[in-house]
Design a protein around this motif. Structure first.
Motif, PDB file in Angstrom:
ATOM      1  N   ILE A  13       0.861  -1.176   0.000  1.00 21.71           N
ATOM      2  CA  ILE A  13       0.000   0.000   0.000  1.00 21.71           C
ATOM      3  C   ILE A  13       0.904   1.234   0.000  1.00 21.71           C
ATOM      4  O   ILE A  13       1.697   1.421   0.923  1.00 21.71           O
ATOM      5  CB  ILE A  13      -0.921   0.010   1.235  1.00 21.71           C
ATOM      6  N   PRO A  14       0.779   2.052  -1.032  1.00 21.70           N
ATOM      7  CA  PRO A  14       1.682   3.207  -1.099  1.00 21.70           C
ATOM      8  C   PRO A  14       1.329   4.253  -0.047  1.00 21.70           C
ATOM      9  O   PRO A  14       0.157   4.486   0.255  1.00 21.70           O
ATOM     10  CB  PRO A  14       1.452   3.759  -2.507  1.00 21.70           C
ATOM     11  N   ALA A  15       2.325   4.860   0.507  1.00 18.82           N
ATOM     12  CA  ALA A  15       2.125   5.925   1.494  1.00 18.82           C
ATOM     13  C   ALA A  15       1.858   7.237   0.753  1.00 18.82           C
ATOM     14  O   ALA A  15       2.507   7.539  -0.237  1.00 18.82           O
ATOM     15  CB  ALA A  15       3.357   6.067   2.368  1.00 18.82           C
ATOM     16  N   ILE A  16       0.875   7.995   1.237  1.00 22.96           N
ATOM     17  CA  ILE A  16       0.561   9.282   0.630  1.00 22.96           C
ATOM     18  C   ILE A  16       1.309  10.349   1.422  1.00 22.96           C
ATOM     19  O   ILE A  16       1.120  10.475   2.631  1.00 22.96           O
ATOM     20  CB  ILE A  16      -0.952   9.545   0.665  1.00 22.96           C
ATOM     21  N   PRO A  17       2.142  11.121   0.750  1.00 22.57           N
ATOM     22  CA  PRO A  17       2.901  12.154   1.458  1.00 22.57           C
ATOM     23  C   PRO A  17       1.979  13.232   2.041  1.00 22.57           C
ATOM     24  O   PRO A  17       0.946  13.569   1.471  1.00 22.57           O
ATOM     25  CB  PRO A  17       3.796  12.768   0.381  1.00 22.57           C
ATOM     26  N   LEU A  18       2.350  13.763   3.191  1.00 23.15           N
ATOM     27  CA  LEU A  18       1.555  14.778   3.865  1.00 23.15           C
ATOM     28  C   LEU A  18       1.408  16.033   3.013  1.00 23.15           C
ATOM     29  O   LEU A  18       0.373  16.689   3.043  1.00 23.15           O
ATOM     30  CB  LEU A  18       2.199  15.140   5.211  1.00 23.15           C
ATOM     31  N   GLY A  19       2.401  16.327   2.214  1.00 23.99           N
ATOM     32  CA  GLY A  19       2.347  17.503   1.357  1.00 23.99           C
ATOM     33  C   GLY A  19       1.257  17.421   0.306  1.00 23.99           C
ATOM     34  O   GLY A  19       0.790  18.439  -0.190  1.00 23.99           O
ATOM     35  N   GLU A  20       0.823  16.224  -0.054  1.00 24.27           N
ATOM     36  CA  GLU A  20      -0.259  16.067  -1.021  1.00 24.27           C
ATOM     37  C   GLU A  20      -1.631  16.071  -0.341  1.00 24.27           C
ATOM     38  O   GLU A  20      -2.625  16.448  -0.956  1.00 24.27           O
ATOM     39  CB  GLU A  20      -0.092  14.767  -1.798  1.00 24.27           C
ATOM     40  N   VAL A  21      -1.698  15.665   0.889  1.00 23.65           N
ATOM     41  CA  VAL A  21      -2.974  15.581   1.602  1.00 23.65           C
ATOM     42  C   VAL A  21      -3.331  16.910   2.271  1.00 23.65           C
ATOM     43  O   VAL A  21      -4.499  17.287   2.314  1.00 23.65           O
ATOM     44  CB  VAL A  21      -2.918  14.457   2.662  1.00 23.65           C
ATOM     45  N   LEU A  22      -2.353  17.620   2.767  1.00 19.59           N
ATOM     46  CA  LEU A  22      -2.589  18.828   3.556  1.00 19.59           C
ATOM     47  C   LEU A  22      -3.392  19.901   2.821  1.00 19.59           C
ATOM     48  O   LEU A  22      -4.335  20.445   3.401  1.00 19.59           O
ATOM     49  CB  LEU A  22      -1.264  19.387   4.071  1.00 19.59           C
ATOM     50  N   PRO A  23      -3.088  20.245   1.573  1.00 17.91           N
ATOM     51  CA  PRO A  23      -3.919  21.263   0.907  1.00 17.91           C
ATOM     52  C   PRO A  23      -5.382  20.853   0.777  1.00 17.91           C
ATOM     53  O   PRO A  23      -6.284  21.681   0.931  1.00 17.91           O
ATOM     54  CB  PRO A  23      -3.278  21.415  -0.474  1.00 17.91           C
ATOM     55  N   TRP A  24      -5.644  19.587   0.505  1.00 16.80           N
ATOM     56  CA  TRP A  24      -7.029  19.118   0.390  1.00 16.80           C
ATOM     57  C   TRP A  24      -7.713  19.110   1.748  1.00 16.80           C
ATOM     58  O   TRP A  24      -8.913  19.397   1.851  1.00 16.80           O
ATOM     59  CB  TRP A  24      -7.064  17.725  -0.234  1.00 16.80           C
ATOM     60  N   ALA A  25      -6.987  18.797   2.794  1.00 15.39           N
ATOM     61  CA  ALA A  25      -7.561  18.821   4.137  1.00 15.39           C
ATOM     62  C   ALA A  25      -7.915  20.250   4.550  1.00 15.39           C
ATOM     63  O   ALA A  25      -8.971  20.493   5.144  1.00 15.39           O
ATOM     64  CB  ALA A  25      -6.596  18.201   5.138  1.00 15.39           C
ATOM     65  N   PHE A  27      -8.590  22.765   2.469  1.00 11.89           N
ATOM     66  CA  PHE A  27      -9.706  23.161   1.612  1.00 11.89           C
ATOM     67  C   PHE A  27     -11.022  22.573   2.122  1.00 11.89           C
ATOM     68  O   PHE A  27     -12.030  23.269   2.225  1.00 11.89           O
ATOM     69  CB  PHE A  27      -9.441  22.712   0.174  1.00 11.89           C
ATOM     70  N   GLY A  28     -11.014  21.304   2.479  1.00 12.83           N
ATOM     71  CA  GLY A  28     -12.210  20.663   3.019  1.00 12.83           C
ATOM     72  C   GLY A  28     -12.628  21.280   4.339  1.00 12.83           C
ATOM     73  O   GLY A  28     -13.818  21.479   4.600  1.00 12.83           O
ATOM     74  N   GLY A  29     -11.660  21.595   5.191  1.00 12.64           N
ATOM     75  CA  GLY A  29     -11.971  22.232   6.464  1.00 12.64           C
ATOM     76  C   GLY A  29     -12.592  23.611   6.284  1.00 12.64           C
ATOM     77  O   GLY A  29     -13.531  23.978   6.988  1.00 12.64           O
ATOM     78  N   LEU A  30     -12.076  24.383   5.318  1.00  9.87           N
ATOM     79  CA  LEU A  30     -12.658  25.696   5.045  1.00  9.87           C
ATOM     80  C   LEU A  30     -14.079  25.579   4.510  1.00  9.87           C
ATOM     81  O   LEU A  30     -14.959  26.365   4.881  1.00  9.87           O
ATOM     82  CB  LEU A  30     -11.781  26.462   4.062  1.00  9.87           C
ATOM     83  N   LEU A  32     -16.169  23.142   5.160  1.00 10.50           N
ATOM     84  CA  LEU A  32     -17.006  22.738   6.288  1.00 10.50           C
ATOM     85  C   LEU A  32     -17.295  23.907   7.229  1.00 10.50           C
ATOM     86  O   LEU A  32     -18.408  24.039   7.729  1.00 10.50           O
ATOM     87  CB  LEU A  32     -16.355  21.591   7.047  1.00 10.50           C
ATOM     88  N   MET A  33     -16.304  24.765   7.451  1.00  4.85           N
ATOM     89  CA  MET A  33     -16.538  25.920   8.312  1.00  4.85           C
ATOM     90  C   MET A  33     -17.505  26.909   7.659  1.00  4.85           C
ATOM     91  O   MET A  33     -18.353  27.501   8.339  1.00  4.85           O
ATOM     92  CB  MET A  33     -15.213  26.613   8.646  1.00  4.85           C
ATOM     93  N   LEU A  34     -17.418  27.069   6.347  1.00  2.00           N
ATOM     94  CA  LEU A  34     -18.351  27.931   5.637  1.00  2.00           C
ATOM     95  C   LEU A  34     -19.770  27.369   5.707  1.00  2.00           C
ATOM     96  O   LEU A  34     -20.731  28.109   5.951  1.00  2.00           O
ATOM     97  CB  LEU A  34     -17.917  28.095   4.181  1.00  2.00           C
ATOM     98  N   ALA A  35     -19.902  26.069   5.521  1.00  2.00           N
ATOM     99  CA  ALA A  35     -21.219  25.440   5.623  1.00  2.00           C
ATOM    100  C   ALA A  35     -21.761  25.567   7.042  1.00  2.00           C
ATOM    101  O   ALA A  35     -22.954  25.839   7.237  1.00  2.00           O
ATOM    102  CB  ALA A  35     -21.138  23.971   5.218  1.00  2.00           C
TER     103      ALA A  35
END
Length: 70
Positions: A13-25, A27-30, A32-35
């Motif tokens: 199972i390939p590891a996903i680097p934090l640098g690729e996940v962090l921007p999406w996290a 964006f999703g958090g923003l 959710l806060m707007l909603a």
């Protein structure tokens, strides 16, 4: 006669680097806060839009999440 099939395959199972996940996290958090703002606080003194259109659109969601509105 019992048939036993044993084939082992190694699955990597390939590891996903934090640098690729962090921007999406972020964006999703923003989003959710707007909603959450529109569902929970879009009325009265903090209203961004004139009238009760947003309030009426999210009215049932407000009650589902426990926000009092009337």
């Amino acid at each position: 006669m019992a048939y036993t099939a044993s084939s082992q395959t190694d699955v990597a199972i390939p590891a996903i680097p934090l640098g690729e996940v962090l921007p999406w996290a972020i964006f999703g958090g923003l989003l959710l806060m707007l909603a959450l703002y529109f569902v929970g606080a879009e009325q009265g003194a903090t209203a961004m839009f004139k009238g009760m259109y947003v309030h009426e659109f999210v009215h049932d969601g407000r009650h589902l999440l426990g926000f009092p509105c009337h």
